[in-house]
Design an enzyme around this catalytic site. Structure first.
Site, short mmCIF file in Angstrom:
data_model
loop_
_atom_site.label_atom_id
_atom_site.label_comp_id
_atom_site.label_asym_id
_atom_site.label_seq_id
_atom_site.Cartn_x
_atom_site.Cartn_y
_atom_site.Cartn_z
N ARG A 15 0.82 -1.22 0.00
CA ARG A 15 0.00 0.00 0.00
C ARG A 15 0.86 1.27 0.00
NH1 ARG A 15 -4.21 -0.07 4.51
NH2 ARG A 15 -2.73 -1.35 5.64
N GLU A 16 1.94 1.23 -0.78
CA GLU A 16 2.84 2.38 -0.86
C GLU A 16 2.11 3.62 -1.39
OE1 GLU A 16 3.40 -0.64 -2.04
OE2 GLU A 16 5.49 -1.25 -1.84
N LYS A 18 -0.99 4.61 -0.91
CA LYS A 18 -1.70 5.26 0.20
C LYS A 18 -0.72 6.02 1.08
CE LYS A 18 -4.54 3.81 4.17
NZ LYS A 18 -5.81 4.49 3.87
N ASP A 565 -29.01 -3.71 6.49
CA ASP A 565 -28.42 -2.68 5.62
C ASP A 565 -28.13 -3.23 4.24
OD1 ASP A 565 -28.30 -0.63 7.56
OD2 ASP A 565 -26.48 -1.49 8.42
N HIS A 607 -31.63 -0.02 5.13
CA HIS A 607 -30.96 1.26 4.88
C HIS A 607 -30.14 1.14 3.59
CE1 HIS A 607 -28.42 4.74 5.20
NE2 HIS A 607 -27.36 3.97 5.13
N CYS A 609 -27.49 3.68 1.09
CA CYS A 609 -26.94 5.02 1.13
C CYS A 609 -26.49 5.55 -0.21
CB CYS A 609 -25.83 5.17 2.15
SG CYS A 609 -24.65 3.86 2.20
N HIS A 660 -21.48 13.17 5.94
CA HIS A 660 -20.14 13.22 5.35
C HIS A 660 -19.46 14.55 5.64
CE1 HIS A 660 -22.53 10.28 3.18
NE2 HIS A 660 -21.42 9.57 3.17
N CYS A 692 -26.68 8.57 7.04
CA CYS A 692 -25.90 7.32 7.05
C CYS A 692 -25.35 7.13 8.47
CB CYS A 692 -24.78 7.37 6.00
SG CYS A 692 -24.07 5.75 5.63
N1 GLN Z 1 -25.37 0.42 9.80
C1 GLN Z 1 -24.24 0.89 9.07
C2 GLN Z 1 -23.62 2.07 9.78
O1 GLN Z 1 -24.35 2.81 10.40
C3 GLN Z 1 -24.63 1.31 7.67
C4 GLN Z 1 -23.43 1.77 6.89
C5 GLN Z 1 -23.71 2.07 5.44
O2 GLN Z 1 -24.81 2.35 5.04
N2 GLN Z 1 -22.71 2.03 4.62
O3 GLN Z 1 -22.43 2.30 9.73
ZN ZN Z 2 -25.45 4.47 4.53
#
Ligand code: GLN
Ligand code: ZN
Length: 718
Positions: A15-16, A18, A565, A607, A609, A660, A692
């Protein structure tokens, strides 16, 4: 037989890549030192190719991502220096990232709003290049069609105009090169009539450069091979592994004389040794339509870890595996044995059979096994009696901050520095702390916070039989961020419960409902390498059967809500729409199978994302969950608008703020998002949650953000 390879991983054996780039970000290296390291890595890639194959491109190294580099090459962005370049990639106002085709690599999405075709101009970005002693390999380039197709902000009606302007720049650039490999994976998408015409026009222009051009496509078959083959270039690289229809079509329509056909027969996306005798049969068939035949990988090799060397996966599994370096051997071996004609010398890929009865169980599944005992409307009544939640229930997506302490303690446990009891004790304290915090915040539905999981797929992979994990099998997911996909090699079973201890401990500390957290079967497959000796839907159902047991354990322990998820649900969808029905059929069934036996009073959440929800909204309803949470804030109003057109009857939490970003959303901002959403979504169906998991954030941001979220809910209820 000529052998060709491309797309070798840039990450490096240790992983140089990175370390070099992150070292630059931290100020440990300057630009010259960074470039020296990347040049060295590029040289290693070229050496790896040169050791095995006849032809390979140069110019594949990038300081972050090929799409942003192409945008800079065409003058869409003009960063003054390397820091400005990285601002575009990852700064506070960074460009959006999205999944590269149906892979788990994320590219930087060029934003062309406000850029006119006339604004494009050639700026050859300084890329770390290895010096070429004897000969100049062909130059690697992302093609103009793929570039615009994957960018944002140009209208369909002006597509051809942009493509024409860019084609002239490619032509000028290529005047300096004898040969080049142009990559046009987007040719394997659904391509319209007018796009085909634009492609023909663009390549007519580019061909005037005089360079010898080989066009590469991959990830699926090309639907317009006749027109493709008519383009004035020297050759075509096609994917015969994921492009199942390519071979038949070529045998039917033929291949132009004089041109070169590069047969992609060694899979660049999965880790199994090539079935050399099948590959050779294909080559023999193709040799009937062309005399200029070469063999290569199918899809770039960067979807694979660098090398198997140093892994201890057992003799049987190891013999069946090939990472990038070993795939180069396969390519070379295929070319050599084709020439020598010695069929016997071809090694067979050993099958690694699983054990147990799960395969039989999967074969015997009937419709009833995928169906919950009561329909949604009925479940809804039972569940609202059981949980008695307020209007706009508040919750989170699962993970809470994985602090330095959490990461350090896990690492210490893995190194054997602390005992299992000490580690479990630490996890319990962390869970107890997050329950206290959720009480303080005043959320309605709790989570345990996932402190025991470093990665949502790897965690389950380590606990399930039939899945191996690697020591050093890193691949890049974006920028310098890597992950180690597990390898699903055999039949899957759950030797013992995987998550119940943590979830029921959390539930024991509170009267609020705690959601049990599981990673869904589609996401486990999407973020792993999977076996190919049985159909993928069977692998998914095997996973579902293990998860089903986990759900049963929750019910027995009195856990009333389970969240499965599926963040990879959209990305796994095939590149071509005509393959969608098949995919969504098994993918939605796999989800239903996990919860089919659940009591109607158990509330099932899912879920996902990403925000491009509109295209798949109908498919998603077939999952028959009770509640879904999705990301909504990053795409502005697009997601919300898509609900105007559909009859979405389930409960839904559209993320009310972007996790994010480190910014703490205000109560007013959150209220505005909700007010806008409830214009199209019935308010009694609406949940309030971040978009998320909160794993990557700090508590200093999370506490005030969630408190504002709860205040917003309280005020909206009034
Ligand atoms: N349950 C996971 C979390 O909260 C869902 C992560 C994701 O959607 N990538 O981290
Ligand atoms: Zn998510």
């Amino acid at each position: 037989m000529q052998s060709i390879a491309y797309g070798f991983p840039r990450l490096g054996r240790k992983r140089e890549y990175k370390k070099a780039i992150e070292g630059y970000w931290k100020g440990n290296f300057d630009e010259t030192q960074l470039d020296a390291q990347l040049t060295e890595l590029h040289q290693q890639m070229l050496d790896a190719y040169a050791a095995q194959v006849d032809e390979y491109p140069t110019g594949e190294m990038t300081r972050y991502d090929w799409m942003i580099d192409t945008a800079i090459m065409l003058g869409v962005y003009r960063p003054a220096d390397l820091n400005e370049y990285y601002e575009l990639c990852r700064g506070e106002h960074a460009l959006e990232m999205t999944k590269w085709f149906n892979t788990n690599y994320h590219y930087i999405v060029p934003q062309l709003d406000g850029v006119e075709p006339g604004d494009l101009s050639l700026t050859v970005p300084a890329r770390p290049e290895a010096s070429q002693a004897e000969h100049t390999p062909p130059r690697f380039l992302i093609g103009p069609f793929t570039f615009f197709k994957l960018s944002k902000g140009i209208s369909e009606t002006r597509f051809a105009e942009y493509l024409r302007a860019a084609a002239k720049l490619y032509r000028d650039l290529l005047e300096d090169y004898a040969a080049c490999h142009i990559h046009e994976p987007a040719f394997a998408m659904d391509i319209s009539e007018s796009e085909r015409a634009a492609i023909a026009e663009a390549y007519e222009i580019i061909s005037h450069s005089g360079a010898q051009i080989t066009l590469f496509t991959y990830y699926d078959s090309v639907d317009f091979l006749e027109e493709l083959f008519a383009l004035p270039v020297d050759g075509f690289g096609l994917d015969f592994v994921h492009g199942s229809e390519n071979v038949g079509e070529i045998l039917r329509i033929g291949f132009p004389e004089q041109k070169r056909l590069v047969a992609g027969l060694v899979d660049g996306r999965n880790v199994w040794r090539t079935n050399l005798s099948a590959a050779r049969d294909t080559l023999e068939a193709l040799s009937g339509v062309t005399s200029r035949l070469a063999v290569s990988n199918a899809a770039p090799l960067f979807h694979l870890p660098v090398t198997l060397e140093g892994e201890s996966l057992g003799a049987q599994l190891t013999a069946a595996l090939a990472f990038a370096e070993e795939k180069l051997e396969d390519i070379s071996h295929l070319a050599a044995t084709y020439d020598s004609g010695e069929r016997e010398a071809l090694p067979q890929s050993p099958a690694v059979p699983g054990e147990g009865s799960v395969r039989r169980t999967v074969e015997e599944l009937t419709e009833a096994d995928f169906t919950r005992s009561a329909p949604y409307e009925q479940r809804r009544k039972l569940q609202s009696q059981r949980f008695d939640l307020p209007l706009f229930p508040t919750t989170t997506i699962g993970s809470f901050p994985q602090t330095r302490e959490v990461r350090k303690t896990r690492a210490a446990f893995r190194r054997g520095e602390i005992t299992s009891e000490q580690y479990q004790g630490f996890i319990r304290e962390t869970i107890a702390d997050s329950i206290r915090r959720q009480e303080e915040i005043g959320l309605d539905v709790f989570v345990h916070g996932e402190p025991e999981r470093s990665d949502m797929v790897e965690y389950f992979a380590e606990k399930l039989e039939g899945i191996a994990t690697t020591q050093n099998g890193w691949i890049i997911s974006y920028g310098t961020r890597g992950y180690r996909p597990p390898i699903i090699y055999g039949d899957i079973s759950r030797p013992e419960p995987m998550t119940i201890d943590e979830i029921s401990y959390a539930q024991s500390l509170t009267d609020k409902p705690v959601k049990g957290m599981l990673t869904g079967p589609v996401t486990i497959i999407a973020w792993s390498f999977t076996r190919e000796d049985i159909p993928v839907h069977q692998v998914a159902y095997q996973l579902s059967l293990s998860l089903q047991k986990e759900v049963a354990d929750y019910e027995e322990a009195g856990i009333g809500m389970v969240q499965i998820d599926e963040p990879a649900f959209r990305e796994m969808a095939p590149n071509k729409h005509r393959r969608w029905a098949d995919y969504f059929d098994w993918a939605t069934r796999a989800f239903r199978l996990c919860v089919a036996n659940a009591d109607p009073r158990t509330q099932v959440h899912s879920h996902m994302c990403y925000s491009e929800f509109n295209e798949i909204i109908d498919e998603i309803q077939k999952m028959d969950f009770d509640v879904i949470s999705i990301e909504a804030t990053r795409s502005g109003g697009e997601v919300i608008d898509s609900f105007e057109k559909t009859d979405f009857t389930r409960q839904i939490g559209l993320g009310v703020y972007d996790i994010h970003s480190p910014a703490v959303p205000t109560q007013e901002e959150i209220e505005r998002v909700v007010q806008r959403a409830v214009e199209v979504i019935p308010r009694e169906n609406f949940w309030i949650n971040p978009d998320c998991g909160l794993k990557t954030r700090d508590w200093e941001e999370v506490m005030p953000s969630l408190k504002n979220m709860v205040s917003a809910a309280t005020s909206l209820r009034r």
